[in-house]
Design a protein around this motif. Structure first.
Motif, PDB file in Angstrom:
ATOM      1  N   UNK A  48       0.555  -1.427   0.598  1.00 18.88           N
ATOM      2  CA  UNK A  48      -0.123   0.194  -0.098  1.00 18.88           C
ATOM      3  C   UNK A  48       1.233   1.048  -0.415  1.00 18.88           C
ATOM      4  N   UNK A  49      -0.042   2.620  -0.634  1.00 19.70           N
ATOM      5  CA  UNK A  49       0.733   4.133  -0.322  1.00 19.70           C
ATOM      6  C   UNK A  49       0.036   4.350  -1.185  1.00 19.70           C
ATOM      7  N   UNK A  50      -0.018   5.935   0.269  1.00 21.29           N
ATOM      8  CA  UNK A  50      -0.931   6.329  -0.104  1.00 21.29           C
ATOM      9  C   UNK A  50      -1.123   8.050  -0.925  1.00 21.29           C
ATOM     10  N   UNK A  51      -0.273   7.940  -2.392  1.00 22.98           N
ATOM     11  CA  UNK A  51       0.434   8.953  -2.886  1.00 22.98           C
ATOM     12  C   UNK A  51       0.235   7.997  -4.594  1.00 22.98           C
ATOM     13  N   UNK A  52       0.348   9.133  -5.264  1.00 25.77           N
ATOM     14  CA  UNK A  52       0.374   8.545  -6.526  1.00 25.77           C
ATOM     15  C   UNK A  52      -0.992   7.664  -7.171  1.00 25.77           C
ATOM     16  N   UNK A  53      -1.691   7.034  -8.714  1.00 27.25           N
ATOM     17  CA  UNK A  53      -1.804   6.588  -9.538  1.00 27.25           C
ATOM     18  C   UNK A  53      -2.104   5.195  -8.974  1.00 27.25           C
ATOM     19  N   UNK A  54      -3.397   4.982  -9.259  1.00 23.77           N
ATOM     20  CA  UNK A  54      -3.674   3.286  -9.024  1.00 23.77           C
ATOM     21  C   UNK A  54      -4.921   2.886  -8.414  1.00 23.77           C
ATOM     22  N   UNK A  55      -5.316   2.001  -7.823  1.00 23.89           N
ATOM     23  CA  UNK A  55      -6.649   1.078  -7.196  1.00 23.89           C
ATOM     24  C   UNK A  55      -6.596   1.731  -5.467  1.00 23.89           C
ATOM     25  N   UNK A  56      -7.368   1.905  -5.340  1.00 29.88           N
ATOM     26  CA  UNK A  56      -8.018   2.645  -4.321  1.00 29.88           C
ATOM     27  C   UNK A  56      -7.920   1.093  -3.796  1.00 29.88           C
ATOM     28  N   UNK A  57      -7.193   0.652  -2.104  1.00 30.00           N
ATOM     29  CA  UNK A  57      -7.594  -0.149  -1.079  1.00 30.00           C
ATOM     30  C   UNK A  57      -9.135  -0.467  -0.644  1.00 30.00           C
ATOM     31  N   UNK A  58      -9.697  -1.860  -1.420  1.00 33.28           N
ATOM     32  CA  UNK A  58     -11.535  -1.346  -1.364  1.00 33.28           C
ATOM     33  C   UNK A  58     -11.688  -1.964   0.117  1.00 33.28           C
ATOM     34  N   UNK A  59     -10.644  -2.154   0.657  1.00 37.00           N
ATOM     35  CA  UNK A  59     -11.311  -2.415   3.006  1.00 37.00           C
ATOM     36  C   UNK A  59     -10.749  -1.068   3.112  1.00 37.00           C
ATOM     37  N   UNK A  60     -10.130  -0.080   2.699  1.00 35.76           N
ATOM     38  CA  UNK A  60      -9.273   0.671   3.319  1.00 35.76           C
ATOM     39  C   UNK A  60      -9.027   1.772   2.459  1.00 35.76           C
ATOM     40  N   UNK A  61      -9.578   2.398   1.756  1.00 31.51           N
ATOM     41  CA  UNK A  61      -9.944   3.490   0.997  1.00 31.51           C
ATOM     42  C   UNK A  61      -8.536   4.483   0.372  1.00 31.51           C
ATOM     43  N   UNK A  62      -7.974   4.910   1.677  1.00 28.78           N
ATOM     44  CA  UNK A  62      -6.596   5.851   2.346  1.00 28.78           C
ATOM     45  C   UNK A  62      -5.253   5.881   1.925  1.00 28.78           C
ATOM     46  N   UNK A  63      -5.647   3.794   1.369  1.00 21.07           N
ATOM     47  CA  UNK A  63      -4.759   3.937   0.863  1.00 21.07           C
ATOM     48  C   UNK A  63      -4.154   2.950  -0.758  1.00 21.07           C
ATOM     49  N   UNK A  64      -4.133   3.097  -1.170  1.00 18.59           N
ATOM     50  CA  UNK A  64      -3.468   2.982  -3.012  1.00 18.59           C
ATOM     51  C   UNK A  64      -2.737   1.071  -2.655  1.00 18.59           C
TER      52      UNK A  64
END
Length: 196
Positions: A48-64
């Motif tokens: 997981x990361x918190x910046x940039x382009x990508x898919x959001x974590x379905x269970x924790x959308x603050x992360x990608x």
């Protein structure tokens, strides 16, 4: 910071992936050795990361999902993309089936890709899902994926693990072939060095 991990070293999952590798075509001993070495050391991977382009974590959308972990099974989507997007790579156009992104629920994907039950209530007519299922079953498993050998230690091994975890065995990849590096002025071509 808090972090999400994929447990690629989990013994049963690793054993399944190693067994699959023994049946998969890698075209060269070097590529097979790279996969075997990676499977031997790969364990928990921060995904997981918190910046940039990508898919959001379905269970924790603050992360990608970080880029090497993201899109490890996109080849499956390629089998139906023309039906959902009609050639519009931006995704702004509804494809020839007339099925919208919102209608493609997790249950619909499960039906198309993994022979799950058709959802009730149905998000769109089942006949349209059957067209996608037919395309997926025709083109999968893929016979060869070709990529850079530097991706064996992460993205390509993740792809094997994720195919083993998500799909039935008859849909696991049949082969992955790696290529070397292009050289420019005696050095490996690289985005980080400003060479495309």
């Amino acid at each position: 910071m808090d972090q999400w991990y994929l447990d690629y070293g989990e013994p049963a999952w690793r054993a399944q992936t190693e067994e699959h590798l023994t049946r998969m075509d890698t075209w060269t001993v070097e590529t097979r050795n790279l996969f075997e070495a990676t499977l031997a050391w790969l364990s928990q991977w921060a995904c997981a990361r918190t910046y940039g382009l990508g898919s959001k974590m379905p269970w924790d959308p603050q992360f990608m999902v970080e880029s090497l972990s993201d899109s490890t099974i996109y080849m499956a989507y390629y089998t139906v993309a023309h039906l959902l997007q009609g050639g519009d790579i931006t995704g702004h156009t509804v494809g020839p089936l007339g099925v919208t992104a919102e209608q493609m629920t997790d249950e619909a994907w499960e039906y198309i890709f993994c022979d799950g039950p058709w959802p009730n209530p149905e998000p769109f007519p089942r006949e349209k899902a059957d067209v996608m299922k037919h395309e997926f079953n025709y083109f999968y498993p893929f016979e060869m994926r070709s990529s850079g050998k530097d991706l064996v230690q992460n993205h390509l091994t993740f792809s094997l693990y994720n195919h083993v975890a998500i799909f039935p065995e008859d849909k696991w990849p049949l082969g992955i072939r790696t290529n070397g590096h292009l050289m420019i002025n005696g050095q490996k071509m690289s985005k980080s060095k400003g060479t495309p």
